[in-house]
Design a protein around this motif. Structure first.
Motif, PDB file in Angstrom:
ATOM      1  N   SER A   4      44.876 -60.596  92.084  1.00  0.00           N
ATOM      2  CA  SER A   4      43.787 -59.664  92.631  1.00  0.00           C
ATOM      3  C   SER A   4      44.509 -58.470  93.597  1.00  0.00           C
ATOM      4  CB  SER A   4      42.703 -60.358  93.344  1.00  0.00           C
ATOM      5  OG  SER A   4      41.913 -61.323  92.591  1.00  0.00           O
ATOM      6  N   PHE A   5      45.350 -59.132  94.373  1.00  0.00           N
ATOM      7  CA  PHE A   5      45.733 -58.450  95.477  1.00  0.00           C
ATOM      8  C   PHE A   5      47.256 -58.043  95.318  1.00  0.00           C
ATOM      9  CE2 PHE A   5      42.324 -60.728  97.414  1.00  0.00           C
ATOM     10  CZ  PHE A   5      41.620 -59.893  97.575  1.00  0.00           C
ATOM     11  N   CYS A   6      48.063 -58.492  94.371  1.00  0.00           N
ATOM     12  CA  CYS A   6      49.442 -58.096  94.182  1.00  0.00           C
ATOM     13  C   CYS A   6      49.724 -58.120  92.766  1.00  0.00           C
ATOM     14  CB  CYS A   6      50.350 -59.360  94.522  1.00  0.00           C
ATOM     15  SG  CYS A   6      50.151 -59.960  96.473  1.00  0.00           S
ATOM     16  N   ASN A   7      48.620 -57.121  92.104  1.00  0.00           N
ATOM     17  CA  ASN A   7      48.893 -57.206  90.710  1.00  0.00           C
ATOM     18  C   ASN A   7      49.958 -56.863  90.071  1.00  0.00           C
ATOM     19  OD1 ASN A   7      47.536 -57.727  88.270  1.00  0.00           O
ATOM     20  ND2 ASN A   7      46.340 -55.623  88.139  1.00  0.00           N
ATOM     21  N   PRO A   8      50.927 -55.501  90.485  1.00  0.00           N
ATOM     22  CA  PRO A   8      51.881 -55.256  90.110  1.00  0.00           C
ATOM     23  C   PRO A   8      53.028 -56.392  90.228  1.00  0.00           C
ATOM     24  CG  PRO A   8      51.003 -53.343  91.345  1.00  0.00           C
ATOM     25  CD  PRO A   8      50.253 -54.675  91.440  1.00  0.00           C
ATOM     26  N   CYS A  26      60.514 -53.446  88.224  1.00  0.00           N
ATOM     27  CA  CYS A  26      59.526 -53.206  89.431  1.00  0.00           C
ATOM     28  C   CYS A  26      58.919 -51.858  89.481  1.00  0.00           C
ATOM     29  CB  CYS A  26      60.060 -53.709  90.656  1.00  0.00           C
ATOM     30  SG  CYS A  26      59.102 -53.655  92.096  1.00  0.00           S
ATOM     31  N   CYS A  27      59.563 -50.729  89.131  1.00  0.00           N
ATOM     32  CA  CYS A  27      59.349 -49.323  89.281  1.00  0.00           C
ATOM     33  C   CYS A  27      58.275 -49.058  88.256  1.00  0.00           C
ATOM     34  CB  CYS A  27      60.487 -48.558  89.240  1.00  0.00           C
ATOM     35  SG  CYS A  27      61.474 -48.552  90.863  1.00  0.00           S
ATOM     36  N   CYS A  28      58.552 -49.408  87.027  1.00  0.00           N
ATOM     37  CA  CYS A  28      57.522 -49.424  85.780  1.00  0.00           C
ATOM     38  C   CYS A  28      56.335 -50.008  86.378  1.00  0.00           C
ATOM     39  CB  CYS A  28      58.152 -49.904  84.469  1.00  0.00           C
ATOM     40  SG  CYS A  28      57.128 -49.607  83.399  1.00  0.00           S
ATOM     41  N   ALA A  29      56.411 -51.387  86.585  1.00  0.00           N
ATOM     42  CA  ALA A  29      55.009 -51.966  87.051  1.00  0.00           C
ATOM     43  C   ALA A  29      54.297 -51.193  88.275  1.00  0.00           C
ATOM     44  CB  ALA A  29      55.468 -53.339  87.483  1.00  0.00           C
ATOM     45  N   PHE A  60      52.605 -51.314  81.910  1.00  0.00           N
ATOM     46  CA  PHE A  60      53.565 -52.600  81.938  1.00  0.00           C
ATOM     47  C   PHE A  60      52.694 -53.854  81.771  1.00  0.00           C
ATOM     48  CE2 PHE A  60      55.846 -55.814  84.506  1.00  0.00           C
ATOM     49  CZ  PHE A  60      57.124 -55.412  84.183  1.00  0.00           C
ATOM     50  N   ALA A  61      51.686 -53.983  82.183  1.00  0.00           N
ATOM     51  CA  ALA A  61      50.943 -55.193  81.755  1.00  0.00           C
ATOM     52  C   ALA A  61      50.704 -55.159  80.376  1.00  0.00           C
ATOM     53  CB  ALA A  61      49.731 -55.025  82.501  1.00  0.00           C
ATOM     54  N   CYS A  62      50.236 -54.029  79.817  1.00  0.00           N
ATOM     55  CA  CYS A  62      50.236 -54.246  78.156  1.00  0.00           C
ATOM     56  C   CYS A  62      51.355 -54.713  77.650  1.00  0.00           C
ATOM     57  CB  CYS A  62      49.659 -52.813  77.577  1.00  0.00           C
ATOM     58  SG  CYS A  62      47.978 -52.399  78.164  1.00  0.00           S
ATOM     59  N   ILE A  63      52.558 -54.268  77.818  1.00  0.00           N
ATOM     60  CA  ILE A  63      53.669 -54.477  77.218  1.00  0.00           C
ATOM     61  C   ILE A  63      54.467 -56.103  77.596  1.00  0.00           C
ATOM     62  CG2 ILE A  63      56.679 -54.406  77.356  1.00  0.00           C
ATOM     63  CD1 ILE A  63      55.913 -51.125  78.205  1.00  0.00           C
ATOM     64  N   VAL A  64      53.929 -56.488  78.872  1.00  0.00           N
ATOM     65  CA  VAL A  64      54.112 -58.041  79.206  1.00  0.00           C
ATOM     66  C   VAL A  64      53.294 -58.901  78.320  1.00  0.00           C
ATOM     67  CG1 VAL A  64      54.081 -59.706  81.012  1.00  0.00           C
ATOM     68  CG2 VAL A  64      54.948 -57.588  81.378  1.00  0.00           C
ATOM     69  N   CYS A  67      55.067 -58.266  87.368  1.00  0.00           N
ATOM     70  CA  CYS A  67      56.616 -58.614  87.352  1.00  0.00           C
ATOM     71  C   CYS A  67      57.038 -60.004  87.149  1.00  0.00           C
ATOM     72  CB  CYS A  67      57.252 -57.796  88.608  1.00  0.00           C
ATOM     73  SG  CYS A  67      57.208 -56.046  88.508  1.00  0.00           S
ATOM     74  N   GLN A  68      56.443 -60.795  88.080  1.00  0.00           N
ATOM     75  CA  GLN A  68      56.849 -61.943  88.100  1.00  0.00           C
ATOM     76  C   GLN A  68      56.838 -62.838  86.657  1.00  0.00           C
ATOM     77  OE1 GLN A  68      54.298 -64.834  90.264  1.00  0.00           O
ATOM     78  NE2 GLN A  68      56.158 -65.954  91.090  1.00  0.00           N
ATOM     79  N   MET A  69      55.592 -62.785  86.071  1.00  0.00           N
ATOM     80  CA  MET A  69      55.411 -63.093  84.795  1.00  0.00           C
ATOM     81  C   MET A  69      56.595 -62.597  83.727  1.00  0.00           C
ATOM     82  SD  MET A  69      51.333 -63.383  84.234  1.00  0.00           S
ATOM     83  CE  MET A  69      50.919 -61.714  84.826  1.00  0.00           C
ATOM     84  N   SER A  70      56.856 -61.287  83.737  1.00  0.00           N
ATOM     85  CA  SER A  70      58.003 -60.884  82.887  1.00  0.00           C
ATOM     86  C   SER A  70      59.310 -61.323  83.003  1.00  0.00           C
ATOM     87  CB  SER A  70      57.813 -59.191  83.043  1.00  0.00           C
ATOM     88  OG  SER A  70      59.099 -58.738  82.278  1.00  0.00           O
ATOM     89  N   ARG A  71      59.596 -61.648  84.365  1.00  0.00           N
ATOM     90  CA  ARG A  71      60.899 -62.318  84.457  1.00  0.00           C
ATOM     91  C   ARG A  71      60.755 -63.502  84.502  1.00  0.00           C
ATOM     92  NH1 ARG A  71      59.797 -59.708  89.718  1.00  0.00           N
ATOM     93  NH2 ARG A  71      59.251 -61.732  90.572  1.00  0.00           N
ATOM     94  N   GLU A  72      59.701 -64.255  84.420  1.00  0.00           N
ATOM     95  CA  GLU A  72      59.742 -65.715  83.839  1.00  0.00           C
ATOM     96  C   GLU A  72      59.856 -65.934  82.365  1.00  0.00           C
ATOM     97  OE1 GLU A  72      59.715 -69.605  84.993  1.00  0.00           O
ATOM     98  OE2 GLU A  72      59.459 -67.884  86.227  1.00  0.00           O
ATOM     99  N   MET A  73      59.286 -64.991  81.600  1.00  0.00           N
ATOM    100  CA  MET A  73      59.404 -65.053  80.004  1.00  0.00           C
ATOM    101  C   MET A  73      60.971 -64.855  79.809  1.00  0.00           C
ATOM    102  SD  MET A  73      56.194 -63.127  78.559  1.00  0.00           S
ATOM    103  CE  MET A  73      56.787 -61.823  78.650  1.00  0.00           C
TER     104      MET A  73
END
Length: 126
Positions: free
Chosen positions: A97-101, A35-38, A45-49, A105-111
């Motif tokens: 759009s409004f909760c991008n970080p 979360c802190c990284c995002a 972080f988005a590029c890594i995910v 994070c949610q997508m990363s946790r899901e993976m």
């Protein structure tokens, strides 16, 4: 001399273990370092995910140029499709759009939760 093929490429499997996200959009406390990284470096972080999901590493950089982040939204829709998660395109648009970080994070946790490896089918090695 013939070579025996030991491992055949496998298609990407869709997971149907649940039709809900494994965590909520604001459940960042499940993985505080992530979360802190995002929060502090969302583009990195988005590029890594995105890379871990099997897409082009630089795809999230397109988000800089639009009002609605196209890469974040596209990846959310793709992830919902792959994992069989029921949600709406409207919510994907709002979260991207409004909760991008939080969305990344949610997508990363899901993976991590689904633990489905991404295999590239048709890749040639010499």
């Amino acid at each position: 001399m013939s070579r025996m093929v030991v491992n055949q490429p496998q298609p990407v499997m869709e997971s149907r273990e649940s039709d809900e996200w494994g965590s909520g959009i604001c459940d960042c406390c499940q993985d505080v370092p992530e979360c802190c990284c995002a929060f502090w470096c969302c583009p990195c972080f988005a590029c890594i995910v995105t890379r871990d999901y099997g897409q082009c590493l630089c795809l999230p950089l397109l988000d800089i140029f639009g009002l609605i982040p196209p890469a974040a939204m596209s990846l959310r829709v793709s992830m919902r499709q792959r994992y069989g998660i029921k949600d709406t395109i409207c919510r994907d648009c709002l979260f991207a759009s409004f909760c991008n970080p939080c969305s990344w994070c949610q997508m990363s946790r899901e993976m991590k939760r689904r633990k489905i490896p991404v295999l590239l089918v048709g890749a040639k090695t010499t």
